[in-house]
Design a protein around this motif. Sequence first.
Motif, mmCIF file in Angstrom:
data_model
loop_
_atom_site.group_PDB
_atom_site.id
_atom_site.type_symbol
_atom_site.label_atom_id
_atom_site.label_comp_id
_atom_site.label_asym_id
_atom_site.label_seq_id
_atom_site.Cartn_x
_atom_site.Cartn_y
_atom_site.Cartn_z
ATOM 1 N N GLN A 125 0.834 -1.203 0.000
ATOM 2 C CA GLN A 125 0.000 0.000 0.000
ATOM 3 C C GLN A 125 0.868 1.252 0.000
ATOM 4 O O GLN A 125 0.628 2.181 -0.762
ATOM 5 C CB GLN A 125 -0.946 0.010 1.191
ATOM 6 C CG GLN A 125 -1.723 1.307 1.269
ATOM 7 C CD GLN A 125 -3.164 1.114 1.575
ATOM 8 O OE1 GLN A 125 -3.640 0.011 1.706
ATOM 9 N NE2 GLN A 125 -3.875 2.202 1.687
ATOM 10 N N SER A 140 2.461 1.699 -3.312
ATOM 11 C CA SER A 140 1.519 2.153 -4.344
ATOM 12 C C SER A 140 1.248 3.649 -4.284
ATOM 13 O O SER A 140 0.769 4.220 -5.256
ATOM 14 C CB SER A 140 0.198 1.392 -4.238
ATOM 15 O OG SER A 140 -0.585 1.851 -3.154
ATOM 16 N N ARG A 150 -1.405 3.446 -8.314
ATOM 17 C CA ARG A 150 -2.660 2.865 -7.810
ATOM 18 C C ARG A 150 -3.882 3.498 -8.452
ATOM 19 O O ARG A 150 -4.958 2.909 -8.441
ATOM 20 C CB ARG A 150 -2.723 2.976 -6.284
ATOM 21 C CG ARG A 150 -2.959 4.386 -5.789
ATOM 22 C CD ARG A 150 -3.098 4.422 -4.301
ATOM 23 N NE ARG A 150 -3.571 5.732 -3.871
ATOM 24 C CZ ARG A 150 -3.696 6.102 -2.635
ATOM 25 N NH1 ARG A 150 -3.385 5.270 -1.667
ATOM 26 N NH2 ARG A 150 -4.125 7.295 -2.344
ATOM 27 N N ASP A 151 -3.723 4.703 -8.996
ATOM 28 C CA ASP A 151 -4.835 5.376 -9.669
ATOM 29 C C ASP A 151 -4.858 5.086 -11.170
ATOM 30 O O ASP A 151 -5.747 5.558 -11.877
ATOM 31 C CB ASP A 151 -4.751 6.895 -9.463
ATOM 32 C CG ASP A 151 -4.941 7.291 -8.011
ATOM 33 O OD1 ASP A 151 -5.410 6.453 -7.207
ATOM 34 O OD2 ASP A 151 -4.593 8.441 -7.673
ATOM 35 N N LYS A 199 -5.492 -1.475 -12.645
ATOM 36 C CA LYS A 199 -6.401 -2.308 -11.877
ATOM 37 C C LYS A 199 -5.617 -2.904 -10.719
ATOM 38 O O LYS A 199 -4.404 -3.114 -10.822
ATOM 39 C CB LYS A 199 -6.985 -3.420 -12.749
ATOM 40 C CG LYS A 199 -7.917 -2.907 -13.815
ATOM 41 C CD LYS A 199 -8.467 -4.043 -14.627
ATOM 42 C CE LYS A 199 -9.384 -3.504 -15.714
ATOM 43 N NZ LYS A 199 -9.909 -4.577 -16.552
ATOM 44 N N ARG A 200 -6.313 -3.191 -9.644
ATOM 45 C CA ARG A 200 -5.650 -3.647 -8.416
ATOM 46 C C ARG A 200 -4.774 -4.873 -8.629
ATOM 47 O O ARG A 200 -3.630 -4.912 -8.168
ATOM 48 C CB ARG A 200 -6.691 -3.932 -7.331
ATOM 49 C CG ARG A 200 -6.044 -4.320 -6.029
ATOM 50 C CD ARG A 200 -7.050 -4.542 -4.943
ATOM 51 N NE ARG A 200 -6.348 -4.988 -3.750
ATOM 52 C CZ ARG A 200 -6.927 -5.265 -2.637
ATOM 53 N NH1 ARG A 200 -8.231 -5.151 -2.534
ATOM 54 N NH2 ARG A 200 -6.234 -5.660 -1.601
ATOM 55 N N ASP A 201 -5.267 -5.899 -9.335
ATOM 56 C CA ASP A 201 -4.467 -7.115 -9.503
ATOM 57 C C ASP A 201 -3.205 -6.846 -10.319
ATOM 58 O O ASP A 201 -2.133 -7.359 -10.010
ATOM 59 C CB ASP A 201 -5.290 -8.258 -10.105
ATOM 60 C CG ASP A 201 -5.813 -7.962 -11.502
ATOM 61 O OD1 ASP A 201 -6.030 -6.782 -11.838
ATOM 62 O OD2 ASP A 201 -6.000 -8.931 -12.262
ATOM 63 N N GLU A 202 -3.294 -6.015 -11.329
ATOM 64 C CA GLU A 202 -2.128 -5.657 -12.141
ATOM 65 C C GLU A 202 -1.135 -4.844 -11.310
ATOM 66 O O GLU A 202 0.073 -5.086 -11.352
ATOM 67 C CB GLU A 202 -2.566 -4.867 -13.372
ATOM 68 C CG GLU A 202 -1.441 -4.502 -14.309
ATOM 69 C CD GLU A 202 -0.846 -5.683 -15.044
ATOM 70 O OE1 GLU A 202 0.285 -5.542 -15.536
ATOM 71 O OE2 GLU A 202 -1.477 -6.756 -15.133
ATOM 72 N N LEU A 203 -1.626 -3.882 -10.551
ATOM 73 C CA LEU A 203 -0.779 -3.081 -9.691
ATOM 74 C C LEU A 203 -0.034 -3.955 -8.686
ATOM 75 O O LEU A 203 1.180 -3.822 -8.509
ATOM 76 C CB LEU A 203 -1.622 -2.034 -8.952
ATOM 77 C CG LEU A 203 -0.882 -1.171 -7.928
ATOM 78 C CD1 LEU A 203 0.124 -0.269 -8.616
ATOM 79 C CD2 LEU A 203 -1.880 -0.351 -7.118
ATOM 80 N N GLU A 204 -0.750 -4.868 -8.044
ATOM 81 C CA GLU A 204 -0.123 -5.736 -7.051
ATOM 82 C C GLU A 204 0.962 -6.610 -7.660
ATOM 83 O O GLU A 204 2.026 -6.785 -7.062
ATOM 84 C CB GLU A 204 -1.172 -6.593 -6.349
ATOM 85 C CG GLU A 204 -2.024 -5.802 -5.390
ATOM 86 C CD GLU A 204 -3.129 -6.609 -4.740
ATOM 87 O OE1 GLU A 204 -3.326 -7.795 -5.096
ATOM 88 O OE2 GLU A 204 -3.818 -6.052 -3.871
#
Length: 160
Positions: A65, A68, A79-80, A83-88
């Motif tokens: 977090q 990000s 993070r903006d 998509k969440r899974d790609e970012l992670e």
Amino acid sequence: MVRQVMLVAMAFGISACTQRQVNAPSPVGGRNSSVNMPSGNTVGMGSSKAAVEGFMAAVKKADLQAMSTIWGNEKGPGRDQFKRDELEKRLIVMQCLLQHDRWSLVDDSPQLKTGGRQTWSISLARRGASAKTTLTTVQGPGGRWFLTDADLAPLRDFCS
């Protein structure tokens, strides 16, 4: 950068990294306590150097977090933009390769690049191994600084 992270991960066979357990979001103090991490809705850091220090502190704590809020580009935090899974996935690869026992800036000043980017040389140590690489920052919205690129190739042996 986005494609670079995924290609590096595939080239280095970093499947172990993507299966690592990461810590839940937590406050992060840097390698030195003067690093003030973004809080609340604040993203990025107040200076280029603080972006490097803050990102490396977040890496040390495996705090995706916090990472990000500092990793991004001139448009703002990653993070903006993903998509969440790609970012992670991207953050986990960077966290794995940049994980360290200790790190330091090679120089106190960055190399200035085109487009207002600044490149910092850093030295990492982990389990008796050492490596040098570069991290690039850029100023985004509101004058906040983001880590926008990391040369991950020299860090292959750090993820095992």
